[in-house]
Design an enzyme around this catalytic site. Structure first.
Site, PDB file in Angstrom:
ATOM      1  CE1 TYR A 264      19.274 -56.371 -21.030  1.00  0.00           C
ATOM      2  CE2 TYR A 264      18.964 -54.544 -18.361  1.00  0.00           C
ATOM      3  CZ  TYR A 264      19.211 -54.960 -20.666  1.00  0.00           C
ATOM      4  OH  TYR A 264      17.770 -54.311 -20.439  1.00  0.00           O
TER       5      TYR A 264
ATOM      6  CE1 TYR B 251      22.780 -51.917  -6.990  1.00  0.00           C
ATOM      7  CE2 TYR B 251      21.414 -50.111  -7.068  1.00  0.00           C
ATOM      8  CZ  TYR B 251      22.662 -50.952  -7.913  1.00  0.00           C
ATOM      9  OH  TYR B 251      22.712 -50.989  -8.939  1.00  0.00           O
TER      10      TYR B 251
ATOM     11  CB  ILE C 289       0.893 -47.420 -12.382  1.00  0.00           C
ATOM     12  CG1 ILE C 289       0.704 -47.649 -14.381  1.00  0.00           C
ATOM     13  CG2 ILE C 289       1.163 -46.093 -12.877  1.00  0.00           C
ATOM     14  CD1 ILE C 289      -0.382 -46.869 -15.090  1.00  0.00           C
TER      15      ILE C 289
ATOM     16  N   GLY D 221      10.064 -45.793  -1.664  1.00  0.00           N
ATOM     17  CA  GLY D 221      11.876 -44.992  -1.714  1.00  0.00           C
ATOM     18  C   GLY D 221      11.665 -44.711  -3.470  1.00  0.00           C
ATOM     19  CG  ASP D 222      10.105 -46.017  -6.875  1.00  0.00           C
ATOM     20  OD1 ASP D 222      10.960 -46.267  -7.463  1.00  0.00           O
ATOM     21  OD2 ASP D 222       9.070 -46.773  -7.335  1.00  0.00           O
TER      22      ASP D 222
HETATM   23  N1  UFG Z   1       7.435 -49.612 -12.143  1.00  0.00           N
HETATM   24  C1  UFG Z   1       6.008 -49.587 -11.885  1.00  0.00           C
HETATM   25  N2  UFG Z   1       5.218 -50.631 -11.984  1.00  0.00           N
HETATM   26  C2  UFG Z   1       6.144 -52.188 -12.102  1.00  0.00           C
HETATM   27  C3  UFG Z   1       7.860 -51.638 -11.029  1.00  0.00           C
HETATM   28  C4  UFG Z   1       8.104 -50.561 -11.594  1.00  0.00           C
HETATM   29  O1  UFG Z   1       5.215 -48.551 -12.266  1.00  0.00           O
HETATM   30  O2  UFG Z   1       5.695 -52.829 -12.189  1.00  0.00           O
HETATM   31  C5  UFG Z   1       8.119 -47.875 -11.461  1.00  0.00           C
HETATM   32  C6  UFG Z   1       8.936 -47.571 -10.532  1.00  0.00           C
HETATM   33  O3  UFG Z   1       7.802 -47.043  -9.465  1.00  0.00           O
HETATM   34  C7  UFG Z   1       9.805 -46.555 -11.471  1.00  0.00           C
HETATM   35  C8  UFG Z   1      10.022 -47.200 -12.625  1.00  0.00           C
HETATM   36  O4  UFG Z   1       8.749 -47.687 -12.990  1.00  0.00           O
HETATM   37  O5  UFG Z   1       9.204 -45.431 -11.390  1.00  0.00           O
HETATM   38  C9  UFG Z   1      11.284 -47.404 -12.969  1.00  0.00           C
HETATM   39  O6  UFG Z   1      11.500 -48.967 -12.270  1.00  0.00           O
HETATM   40  P1  UFG Z   1      12.516 -50.150 -12.938  1.00  0.00           P
HETATM   41  O7  UFG Z   1      12.387 -50.819 -11.060  1.00  0.00           O
HETATM   42  O8  UFG Z   1      12.334 -50.518 -13.553  1.00  0.00           O
HETATM   43  O9  UFG Z   1      13.562 -49.206 -12.148  1.00  0.00           O
HETATM   44  P2  UFG Z   1      14.195 -48.435 -10.807  1.00  0.00           P
HETATM   45  O10 UFG Z   1      13.811 -46.995 -11.040  1.00  0.00           O
HETATM   46  O11 UFG Z   1      13.550 -48.408  -9.754  1.00  0.00           O
HETATM   47  O12 UFG Z   1      15.644 -48.689 -10.715  1.00  0.00           O
HETATM   48  C10 UFG Z   1      16.959 -48.719 -11.159  1.00  0.00           C
HETATM   49  C11 UFG Z   1      17.548 -49.248 -11.608  1.00  0.00           C
HETATM   50  C12 UFG Z   1      18.252 -49.328 -10.171  1.00  0.00           C
HETATM   51  C13 UFG Z   1      19.142 -47.953 -10.185  1.00  0.00           C
HETATM   52  C14 UFG Z   1      17.511 -47.200  -9.636  1.00  0.00           C
HETATM   53  C15 UFG Z   1      18.588 -45.883  -9.130  1.00  0.00           C
HETATM   54  O13 UFG Z   1      17.027 -50.789 -12.183  1.00  0.00           O
HETATM   55  O14 UFG Z   1      19.058 -50.212 -10.033  1.00  0.00           O
HETATM   56  O15 UFG Z   1      17.015 -47.275 -11.071  1.00  0.00           O
HETATM   57  O16 UFG Z   1      16.921 -45.066  -8.469  1.00  0.00           O
HETATM   58  F1  UFG Z   1      19.279 -47.978  -8.839  1.00  0.00           F
END
Ligand code: UFG
Length: 329
Positions: A11, A140, A206, A283-284
């Site tokens: 991507y 990661y 969410i 982990g979020d």
């Molecule tokens: N989320 C939802 N529902 C979903 C998917 C995501 O509520 O179906 C929330 C997640 O909990 C998070 C936010 O949306 O709060 C963003 O989630 P993403 O999965 O899109 O992205 P992340 O923040 O988890 O991950 C990103 C990058 C990773 C990196 C990370 C750093 O994709 O590569 O940030 O913490 F490691």
């Protein structure tokens, strides 16, 4: 002279390939196509293969006059890395070790590296600065941090100069709609929300409604993928100019909650997009927002698409035109 872009079919990699080609650079892409798509590489010389294939790496460095490497190739899912740490250390750390070995052997001194906000772990303060403590909460993030440290030591020993770019949340697509995001399975928020708008999912979950944020959902700093691509180019220009190792955060410095992202997607797509609050995803962190002042100042980087609306619109243009991703090409 050519630039080697590893993971250039992925991507962020493919958008960076496009950006470099538009700047008139000669680009060689190495990608194993496990996650990437060959159709996403618009115009570079392509090698299918992995960083573990030392014979292929040798061939590549011997055949082409490579002047720098932009390194994306990696396994990059936080949750998966917790399940499969050995795979992550092998692909990311050992893979990079093999790449750097070849660079040193062939006297290639510059590398721009795809790092991540996951190197910080749970932040101590917001916005996050490059000098803040790093304490990853997943294999990661650990592997990306280990690679940053590998580069640090290789600078001292071999004069290898690196720029590590710690991305926050990459989103959006090529504004001209030629390429976009296509992961299987999809785990990122914006494409998932847009899949609901396309009727491919009934609703979006969410993950957590009780965080200490303005509406209870997590806050992230979304950055346009083309702005990320440009930062790699500026980082390489800086390496060529100053020949100095550095680390930069890349984000807009502005956070949006998951609920705000969904609302923006509703207004861009005109679709109601049902959403259901469910359990927190392990982990979020509650809030991740970058301070990108260093990149602004030292790279001269200024995002062209800082508005969430533009990021979502470009993503939507892509998903609407290619509802099955590259499969429909
Ligand atoms: N989320 C939802 N529902 C979903 C998917 C995501 O509520 O179906 C929330 C997640 O909990 C998070 C936010 O949306 O709060 C963003 O989630 P993403 O999965 O899109 O992205 P992340 O923040 O988890 O991950 C990103 C990058 C990773 C990196 C990370 C750093 O994709 O590569 O940030 O913490 F490691």
């Amino acid at each position: 002279m050519a630039i080697l872009i590893t993971g250039g079919a992925g991507y962020i990699g493919s958008h960076t390939v496009l950006y470099f080609l538009n700047q008139g650079e000669e680009v060689i892409v190495l990608d194993n196509l496990e996650k990437g798509h060959q159709q996403a590489i618009l115009g570079a010389t392509f090698y299918k293969g992995s960083l573990h294939d030392e014979a292929l790496l040798t061939e590549l460095f011997e055949k082409h006059k490579i002047d720098a490497v932009i390194h994306f190739a990696a396994s990059s899912l936080v949750g998966e890395s917790v399940e499969k740490p050995l795979e992550y250390y092998e692909n990311n750390v050992i893979g990079t070790h093999k790449l750097v070995k070849q660079m040193v052997k062939h006297d290639v001194k510059h590398i721009v590296f795809s790092s991540t906000a996951a190197t910080y772990g749970e932040p101590k303060s917001i916005p996050i600065k490059e000098t803040d403590p790093t304490s990853p909460t997943s294999p990661y993030g650990e592997t990306k941090l280990a690679i940053e440290k590998l580069f640090h030591w290789c600078d001292g020993a071999y004069g290898l100069k690196s720029v590590c770019l710690r991305y926050f949340n990459a989103a959006g697509a090529d504004p001209e709609g030629r390429i976009g995001e296509d992961h299987t399975p999809e785990s990122h928020l914006i494409p998932i929300v847009l899949q609901v708008a396309l009727g491919q999912r009934e609703h979006v979950q969410i993950f957590g409604g009780d965080y200490d944020t303005k509406d209870g959902s997590c806050v992230r700093d979304y950055i346009h993928v083309m702005d990320l691509a440009e930062a790699h180019y500026l980082a390489l220009q800086k390496l060529r100019r100053d020949d100095k190792t550095a680390i930069y955060n890349l984000g807009n410095g502005k956070g949006f909650t998951v609920k705000e992202v969904i609302e923006t997607c509703r207004s861009v797509t005109g679709h109601p997009i049902p959403a259901v609050v469910s359990a927190r995803r392990p982990g979020d962190p509650a809030t991740l927002i970058a301070s990108a002042e260093q990149a602004n100042k030292e790279l001269g980087w200024k995002p062209k698409y800082p508005q969430l609306e533009a990021i979502v619109r470009h993503a939507w243009n892509w998903h609407e035109a290619k509802p099955k991703g590259y499969e429909t090409n």
